[in-house]
Design an enzyme around this catalytic site. Structure first.
Site, PDB file in Angstrom:
ATOM      1  N   LYS A 200       0.799  -1.216   0.000  1.00  0.00           N
ATOM      2  CA  LYS A 200       0.000   0.000   0.000  1.00  0.00           C
ATOM      3  C   LYS A 200       0.832   1.267   0.000  1.00  0.00           C
ATOM      4  CE  LYS A 200      -0.538  -0.488   5.014  1.00  0.00           C
ATOM      5  NZ  LYS A 200      -0.184  -1.933   5.046  1.00  0.00           N
TER       6      LYS A 200
ATOM      7  N   HIS B 182       1.433  -3.485  15.436  1.00  0.00           N
ATOM      8  CA  HIS B 182       1.978  -2.338  14.714  1.00  0.00           C
ATOM      9  C   HIS B 182       2.059  -1.179  15.693  1.00  0.00           C
ATOM     10  CE1 HIS B 182       2.858   0.604  11.670  1.00  0.00           C
ATOM     11  NE2 HIS B 182       2.642  -0.238  10.676  1.00  0.00           N
TER      12      HIS B 182
ATOM     13  N   GLU C 184       6.682  -5.551   8.512  1.00  0.00           N
ATOM     14  CA  GLU C 184       5.944  -4.992   7.385  1.00  0.00           C
ATOM     15  C   GLU C 184       6.423  -3.573   7.073  1.00  0.00           C
ATOM     16  OE1 GLU C 184       1.904  -5.184   8.649  1.00  0.00           O
ATOM     17  OE2 GLU C 184       1.910  -7.372   8.872  1.00  0.00           O
TER      18      GLU C 184
END
Length: 563
Positions: free
Chosen positions: A209, A337, A414
């Site tokens: 993304k 996250h 990530e």
């Protein structure tokens, strides 16, 4: 101003009721974002899948089709002279979009007023600029393939800056002022080497993304990273590039049912969840999925906080793990996250400690979890508040304490910004200029330069285009444009306001910077434009998205066998 025909005058997107003197309904609902996508071309050695059709220029008839289903005046007998419509347009592309279905291709030069045989008139409504005509004859849509990869190879000691300078000269000679990026893939390669050196136990799964440009994705694939996908579209994209399903994590905790089914059909098994409803959906549509429980962690030190939207609280973890077992689902690990733009390295230590607690709960329930996903939050800029090496030291220490190498737990992350932020430089052209008289000292702010005027410059890119990060990305709220030449210390500097090209006064790039006087046709450069810029860009007002020119050194090209 040229005279306006006595007709209803309206802007694109507004709906007039009735044309004076005529009862014909002239409702207009022009298609949005029907062209100007995927500027860098596609990444495939064979034919492109449908969702990666190469971009079409504004001169292309396909880009200018005005679907009959989207405009009720298609059958309004536009050949009759008594129907007269005025349109307020702001760019060449929107003019062409409207009139080409009726008049055929325009010539390259568009006058201020264009009379039309069907009784139409168009007013090019822009008070501060009329962009020079752009010719795309001879332009090539790059296709990344063994024969024509679309990546420029830097040989004979050339640098990415040398390439950028040559592109500016080339565009000047071709009367083409459209904005563009130079994507330095060498920077991505160097970032990867830095990652492997500092976080040897952590395998990166690149966040698609963040920047899904074809050249970026191909580079990441060549570096043997995994991919963090958040939707069916991103999964489709990666599979179309030859990425195997086992290298994809469907890292979104609230997924459409059809997207889960698509993942199942295409062998993408690893996916995240954080609530019971998601478990029920997965049990019905992908019972063999390998699930990763996302937990909420302390993200107070981050510019973009995510735990208010995603992540299970620790007090609910036991119930969720138990429910997964009741549904016959396999939970293989834990993810978190710490938020984007993290400014506190200790956030990772606490989050890893929290993940250890979840692993321990799983062990008590008989689960054999084997994956820890530490998410993103890593900056890609050299001027970030906390250097990457500091984050790495804290992460390595926490992993050694809570997940030792012989624990059998695979560690992934990530990263997105980390890889691409500093790899992209944007070049934008000054298309218009205004000089505003100031009261002396009003805007001095203690600076040495204090002329009695403010400069206003209008670029051909702004917050509706490449610089949308300024309003959409809390981790990137300021840019520092600079001239494409050496600035001498003796040069007079002026307080300058820089605007984007659209008709919206909200389209402001920077409110106050001190630079030498610029002229129409000059170029400004902006570094650190690789993250959440291209993916958020629009073609509002019909202004073209910036083209992307990826470059890499010949040595890296051959090392990674990118050809």
């Amino acid at each position: 101003m040229v005279p306006i025909l006595p007709s209803y005058l309206y802007r694109i997107g507004q709906t007039p009721t009735t044309t004076p003197g005529n009862s014909t309904d002239l409702t207009v609902n022009p298609p949005v974002n029907q062209s100007l996508n995927n500027r860098s071309g596609i990444l495939s050695s064979t034919s492109a899948p449908p969702h990666q059709t190469p971009a079409l220029s504004v001169e292309s008839t396909e880009a200018q089709k005005f679907p009959k289903s989207n405009c009720s005046y298609a059958d309004a007998h536009l050949d009759e002279v008594n129907i007269k419509v005025g349109l307020l347009l702001a760019s060449k592309a929107t003019i062409q979009l409207i009139i080409n279905p009726f008049m055929g291709p325009l010539t390259d030069r568009i006058g201020y007023h264009i009379p039309m045989c069907a009784g139409f008139c168009i007013i090019f409504f822009a008070t501060t600029f009329i962009p020079a005509p752009v010719t795309t004859k001879g332009s090539v849509v790059h296709v990344l393939s063994p024969e024509n990869c679309g990546i420029d190879i830097l040989d004979d000691g050339r640098t990415s800056r040398d390439f950028l300078d040559s592109k500016i000269k080339e565009r000047g000679s071709a009367d083409n002022e459209e904005p563009f990026y130079v994507a330095n893939l060498e920077s991505i390669f160097e970032r990867h080497l830095r990652w492997r050196t500092n976080l040897p136990r952590v395998k990166p799964f690149y966040a698609v993304k963040c920047n899904s440009d074809a050249s970026v994705l191909r580079m990441m694939s060549a570096l043997d990273t995994g991919f963090d996908c958040a939707s069916k579209g991103e999964i489709q994209l990666m599979l179309s590039l030859g990425v195997t399903p086992d290298k994809i994590i469907y890292a979104h905790t609230t997924k459409p049912l059809s997207h889960i089914k698509y993942a199942r059909t295409n062998g993408v098994d690893m996916m995240t969840f954080d609530n019971e409803e998601e478990l029920l959906k997965i049990s019905l549509s992908h019972a063999k999925a390998k699930l990763v429980l996302r937990i909420a962690v302390d993200d107070s030190a981050s510019k973009i906080k995510l735990s208010s939207k995603f992540g299970a609280r620790l007090e609910s973890v036991g119930k969720l793990l138990g429910r997964a077992g009741e549904l016959g689902l396999e939970v293989i690990g834990v993810s978190f996250h710490v938020g984007s733009g993290c400014t506190g390295s200790l956030a990772f230590k606490q989050a890893i400690a929290d993940a250890r607690r979840v692993f321990d709960m799983g062990n008590l329930l008989g689960l054999q979890m084997s994956l820890l996903d530490i998410g993103g939050g890593f900056s890609g800029r050299e001027d970030c508040q906390v250097p990457f090496e500091e984050f790495s030291e804290v992460i390595n220490g926490a992993l050694e304490e809570f997940f030792q190498p012989d624990s059998g737990v695979q560690i992934i992350a990530e990263p997105g910004r980390y890889y691409v932020d500093s790899a992209f430089t944007l070049a934008a052209n000054v298309i218009a200029k205004r000089v505003i008289a100031d009261d002396i000292d009003e805007h001095n702010d203690g600076k040495d330069n204090c002329p009695d005027r403010t400069m206003m410059y209008y670029l051909n890119d702004g917050v509706y285009g490449s610089l949308s990060c300024l309003i959409n990305d809390a981790a990137h709220t300021k840019v520092e444009p600079y001239l494409n030449r050496v600035v001498e210390s003796s040069e007079q500097r002026y307080r300058s306001v820089i605007w984007g090209p659209t008709c919206d006064s909200f389209d402001k790039v920077t409110d106050s910077c001190w630079i030498p006087e610029l002229h129409v046709g000059d170029w400004l450069l902006i570094d650190n434009m690789g993250a959440y810029s291209i993916c958020l860009s629009t073609d509002f007002n019909g202004f073209e998205r910036a083209h992307i020119y990826p470059v890499v050194t010949a040595e890296t090209w051959h090392t990674l066998n990118l050809s």
